[in-house]
Enzyme design. Structure first.
Site, PDB file in Angstrom:
ATOM      1  N   TYR A 178       0.853  -1.204   0.000  1.00 57.09           N
ATOM      2  CA  TYR A 178       0.000   0.000   0.000  1.00 57.09           C
ATOM      3  C   TYR A 178       0.884   1.247   0.000  1.00 57.09           C
ATOM      4  O   TYR A 178       0.683   2.170  -0.801  1.00 57.09           O
ATOM      5  CB  TYR A 178      -0.940   0.030   1.214  1.00 57.09           C
ATOM      6  CG  TYR A 178      -1.734   1.311   1.276  1.00 57.09           C
ATOM      7  CD1 TYR A 178      -1.330   2.378   2.089  1.00 57.09           C
ATOM      8  CD2 TYR A 178      -2.839   1.517   0.447  1.00 57.09           C
ATOM      9  CE1 TYR A 178      -2.017   3.580   2.090  1.00 57.09           C
ATOM     10  CE2 TYR A 178      -3.535   2.720   0.444  1.00 57.09           C
ATOM     11  CZ  TYR A 178      -3.112   3.736   1.269  1.00 57.09           C
ATOM     12  OH  TYR A 178      -3.789   4.945   1.259  1.00 57.09           O
ATOM     13  N   ARG A 226       1.448   8.550  12.878  1.00 58.47           N
ATOM     14  CA  ARG A 226       0.997   9.829  13.446  1.00 58.47           C
ATOM     15  C   ARG A 226      -0.518  10.022  13.332  1.00 58.47           C
ATOM     16  O   ARG A 226      -1.165  10.565  14.227  1.00 58.47           O
ATOM     17  CB  ARG A 226       1.719  10.971  12.710  1.00 58.47           C
ATOM     18  CG  ARG A 226       1.338  12.381  13.115  1.00 58.47           C
ATOM     19  CD  ARG A 226       1.744  13.413  12.062  1.00 58.47           C
ATOM     20  NE  ARG A 226       1.030  13.220  10.817  1.00 58.47           N
ATOM     21  CZ  ARG A 226       1.377  13.829   9.676  1.00 58.47           C
ATOM     22  NH1 ARG A 226       2.459  14.599   9.645  1.00 58.47           N
ATOM     23  NH2 ARG A 226       0.690  13.617   8.566  1.00 58.47           N
ATOM     24  N   ARG A 236     -11.059   4.854   8.643  1.00 56.99           N
ATOM     25  CA  ARG A 236      -9.989   4.211   7.858  1.00 56.99           C
ATOM     26  C   ARG A 236      -8.879   3.744   8.788  1.00 56.99           C
ATOM     27  O   ARG A 236      -8.699   4.298   9.873  1.00 56.99           O
ATOM     28  CB  ARG A 236      -9.380   5.215   6.868  1.00 56.99           C
ATOM     29  CG  ARG A 236     -10.352   5.710   5.828  1.00 56.99           C
ATOM     30  CD  ARG A 236      -9.669   6.582   4.813  1.00 56.99           C
ATOM     31  NE  ARG A 236      -8.926   7.671   5.430  1.00 56.99           N
ATOM     32  CZ  ARG A 236      -8.197   8.525   4.701  1.00 56.99           C
ATOM     33  NH1 ARG A 236      -8.124   8.365   3.402  1.00 56.99           N
ATOM     34  NH2 ARG A 236      -7.544   9.500   5.291  1.00 56.99           N
ATOM     35  N   PHE A 296      15.345  19.646  -1.251  1.00 53.04           N
ATOM     36  CA  PHE A 296      13.973  19.193  -1.532  1.00 53.04           C
ATOM     37  C   PHE A 296      13.766  17.767  -1.016  1.00 53.04           C
ATOM     38  O   PHE A 296      12.725  17.425  -0.463  1.00 53.04           O
ATOM     39  CB  PHE A 296      13.731  19.250  -3.044  1.00 53.04           C
ATOM     40  CG  PHE A 296      12.501  18.532  -3.532  1.00 53.04           C
ATOM     41  CD1 PHE A 296      12.609  17.300  -4.169  1.00 53.04           C
ATOM     42  CD2 PHE A 296      11.239  19.090  -3.385  1.00 53.04           C
ATOM     43  CE1 PHE A 296      11.479  16.628  -4.614  1.00 53.04           C
ATOM     44  CE2 PHE A 296      10.102  18.428  -3.829  1.00 53.04           C
ATOM     45  CZ  PHE A 296      10.226  17.195  -4.437  1.00 53.04           C
TER      46      PHE A 296
HETATM   47  C1  IN0 Z   1       6.481  14.201  -1.808  1.00 51.72           C
HETATM   48  C2  IN0 Z   1       7.505  14.047  -0.693  1.00 51.72           C
HETATM   49  C3  IN0 Z   1       8.917  13.858  -1.228  1.00 51.72           C
HETATM   50  C4  IN0 Z   1       9.773  14.944  -1.324  1.00 51.72           C
HETATM   51  C5  IN0 Z   1      11.098  14.746  -1.789  1.00 51.72           C
HETATM   52  C6  IN0 Z   1      11.572  13.492  -2.145  1.00 51.72           C
HETATM   53  C7  IN0 Z   1      10.692  12.384  -2.044  1.00 51.72           C
HETATM   54  C8  IN0 Z   1      11.170  11.090  -2.389  1.00 51.72           C
HETATM   55  C9  IN0 Z   1      10.318  10.010  -2.288  1.00 51.72           C
HETATM   56  C10 IN0 Z   1       8.999  10.169  -1.852  1.00 51.72           C
HETATM   57  C11 IN0 Z   1       8.508  11.421  -1.501  1.00 51.72           C
HETATM   58  C12 IN0 Z   1       9.338  12.547  -1.588  1.00 51.72           C
HETATM   59  O1  IN0 Z   1       7.496  15.101   0.243  1.00 51.72           O
HETATM   60  C13 IN0 Z   1       6.220  15.584   0.613  1.00 51.72           C
HETATM   61  C14 IN0 Z   1       6.412  16.504   1.818  1.00 51.72           C
HETATM   62  C15 IN0 Z   1       5.083  17.230   2.108  1.00 51.72           C
HETATM   63  O2  IN0 Z   1       4.259  17.420   1.270  1.00 51.72           O
HETATM   64  N1  IN0 Z   1       4.952  17.591   3.391  1.00 51.72           N
HETATM   65  C16 IN0 Z   1       3.747  18.259   3.821  1.00 51.72           C
HETATM   66  C17 IN0 Z   1       3.437  17.801   5.231  1.00 51.72           C
HETATM   67  C18 IN0 Z   1       2.544  16.699   5.214  1.00 51.72           C
HETATM   68  O3  IN0 Z   1       2.501  16.075   6.279  1.00 51.72           O
HETATM   69  O4  IN0 Z   1       1.837  16.558   4.194  1.00 51.72           O
HETATM   70  C19 IN0 Z   1       3.974  19.693   4.013  1.00 51.72           C
HETATM   71  O5  IN0 Z   1       3.024  20.403   3.851  1.00 51.72           O
HETATM   72  O6  IN0 Z   1       5.090  20.000   4.427  1.00 51.72           O
HETATM   73  C20 IN0 Z   1       5.235  14.469   0.933  1.00 51.72           C
HETATM   74  O7  IN0 Z   1       4.892  14.232   2.111  1.00 51.72           O
HETATM   75  N2  IN0 Z   1       4.717  13.776  -0.134  1.00 51.72           N
HETATM   76  C21 IN0 Z   1       5.109  14.020  -1.480  1.00 51.72           C
HETATM   77  C22 IN0 Z   1       4.142  14.096  -2.494  1.00 51.72           C
HETATM   78  C23 IN0 Z   1       4.536  14.405  -3.786  1.00 51.72           C
HETATM   79  C24 IN0 Z   1       5.889  14.642  -4.089  1.00 51.72           C
HETATM   80 CL1  IN0 Z   1       6.365  15.061  -5.686  1.00 51.72          CL
HETATM   81  C25 IN0 Z   1       6.857  14.549  -3.095  1.00 51.72           C
HETATM   82  C26 IN0 Z   1       3.558  12.878   0.123  1.00 51.72           C
HETATM   83  C27 IN0 Z   1       3.948  11.367   0.239  1.00 51.72           C
HETATM   84  C28 IN0 Z   1       2.640  10.599   0.358  1.00 51.72           C
HETATM   85  C29 IN0 Z   1       4.786  11.144   1.465  1.00 51.72           C
HETATM   86  C30 IN0 Z   1       4.697  10.902  -0.972  1.00 51.72           C
END
Ligand code: IN0
Length: 441
Positions: A178, A226, A236, A296
């Protein structure tokens, strides 16, 4: 407790917040690119969907900034369809399965989300995303389309999975699968983009899929631990039965006072499982060279280890969401600009976990061993504690760290200069204050 009081009680974080706001200079900023109205709207949508992380994306190198911003928005759109419990699965499943085909259209949008769905605007205003997507280099578009296809179909398979809907995630294998669909695939896509832009070591994608997979799983598993209370409220659950059934008969039992200790033991077991991804995360970060891409990738990971330490052995998680302080996030953003800084952050929170690990915890030994293994891995990364005359072992990780250290060396002078500027400003303010107090008297 108000933000200001929190900051005054944590002067190191107050200092970081002031540095981040008034002294630190971003590597790149949006101002230096011409924006079409559509592109402008896309960055506004980005800021609406994720306040803090949007700023990190907007500081990316122009070569990848728009590609990663659009990738983020398209994934948020997919997430918003998957999360919306008001959409009938007759509509949701085909929408998820065919979402990647929508990326080939000039003009497509979706208005079927519940009005309460916070990011529904991304789907309603999808045409501006499509317009900017088709301006990207074809190789970047291909990656985004490929990942959208795999994630849409992965999510659809879970919607249809009766057992998943009834009892949540059963085995640890399901748990990893998942997390693969909703986060591992994001790591796959981002790694391809970073390699295509030549911003990391060429073997970053081919070295091992497990490495970029762990980047996504460490973030997703931290969020799942969390969000226990919030997810239960929404009907869920993503905690794997193979683990929680060791501590309770029903997942919801943990929210009952008489099962709090069992709930805390289960949290600690899930933290142990998440710690298994840290060595891969450090290997991945040591392979990213371009500075804005490094930041990033590093910022969400250091936020995750800080959050993991906060949920560890913490019964509050069974009743509400815990969040790290704003001040802490400022300190972590400044310190995670070098690999050395990231390693010190991980070491700090792993020691914090070890210090708060109760001897009677069922996983006391396993957690100690896991943290010990990560400490050993970090020693292998830098090999600075070697006895005189003993040469470091030229392992893959050691060589990657040596290379990344040359990029770290370019960041360090900036950090020193920021410290100098801060102390200058502080001295001026204190002198001024002293002068005013002296003359008023
Ligand atoms: C992310 C990831 C992310 C960033 C950089 C490298 C990555 C490599 C592998 C996988 C994910 C990676 O970072 C974001 C961070 C984010 O959005 N933080 C939120 C806080 C939160 O709790 O949502 C914020 O507002 O600071 C991330 O969490 N995800 C994400 C989504 C798309 C992309 Cl392009 C990069 C979501 C997830 C589900 C963890 C992948």
């Amino acid at each position: 407790m108000g933000k200001v009081t929190q900051l005054l009680l944590h002067p190191v974080e107050l200092k970081a917040a002031l540095k981040l706001k008034f002294i630190r200079k971003p590597l790149y900023s949006l101002e230096d690119t011409k924006e079409t109205p559509e592109l402008k709207r896309c960055y506004q949508l980005l800021t609406k969907t994720s306040r803090s992380f949007a700023a990190v994306i907007m500081e990316l190198h122009p070569e990848l900034r728009n590609a990663i911003m659009l990738f983020y928005l398209i994934l948020r759109a997919l997430d918003t369809v998957e999360d919306d419990m008001t959409i009938d699965s007759q509509v949701k499943v085909p929408l998820l399965r065919e979402f990647d085909s929508k990326l080939d259209l000039e003009d497509w949008s979706f208005d079927g989300n519940a009005p309460t769905e916070k990011d529904r605007c991304v789907l309603v205003e999808f045409p501006c995303i499509l317009k900017e997507l088709h301006k990207l280099k074809p190789e970047y578009q291909k990656v985004i389309k490929e990942i959208t296809h795999k994630m849409g179909n992965g999510m659809a398979s879970y919607i249809l999975d009766e057992n998943f809907n009834l009892n949540g995630v059963s085995t640890i294998k399901d748990y990893n699968l998942y997390c693969h669909y909703v986060a591992g695939l994001v790591g796959d896509g981002l790694t391809q983009l970073i390699v295509l832009a030549n911003f990391g070591s060429q073997d970053l994608y081919t070295e091992s899929a497990q490495t970029f997979e762990s980047m996504g799983l460490f973030l997703q598993k931290t969020n799942i631990i969390r969000d226990y209370a919030e997810d239960l409220e929404d009907g869920r659950s993503f905690w794997p039965q193979e683990i929680w059934s060791l501590y309770a008969n029903k997942l919801v039992d943990f929210s009952k006072p008489e099962h709090t200790q069992a709930g805390v033991h289960c949290i600690n077991h899930l933290v142990l499982n998440a710690l298994g991804h840290i060595e891969d995360v450090l290997l991945f970060l040591s392979s990213v060279h371009e500075q804005s891409s490094f930041q990033f990738c590093a910022i969400p990971q250091v936020m995750a280890i800080a959050t993991l330490a906060m949920v560890f052995n913490n019964p509050v998680v069974l009743h509400e969401n815990v969040k790290i302080r704003k001040g802490t996030t400022c300190y972590l953003i400044l310190k995670s600009r070098t690999l050395r800084g990231c390693v010190e952050i991980f070491q700090y929170y792993l020691r914090d976990i070890k210090k708060r690990l109760p001897v009677d915890d069922p996983n006391y030994l396993k957690i100690n061993i896991k943290i010990g293994k990560i400490e050993q891995y970090i020693e292998e990364m830098y090999q600075e504690q070697l006895p005189a005359g003993v040469a470091p072992k030229e392992t893959t990780i050691y060589k990657k760290v040596q290379q990344r250290s040359t990029y770290d060396a370019k960041v360090a002078p900036k950090q020193t200069d920021e410290e100098y500027q801060f102390n200058m400003a502080l001295t001026m303010v204190l002198t001024l204050a002293a002068a005013i107090v002296f003359y008023v008297k």
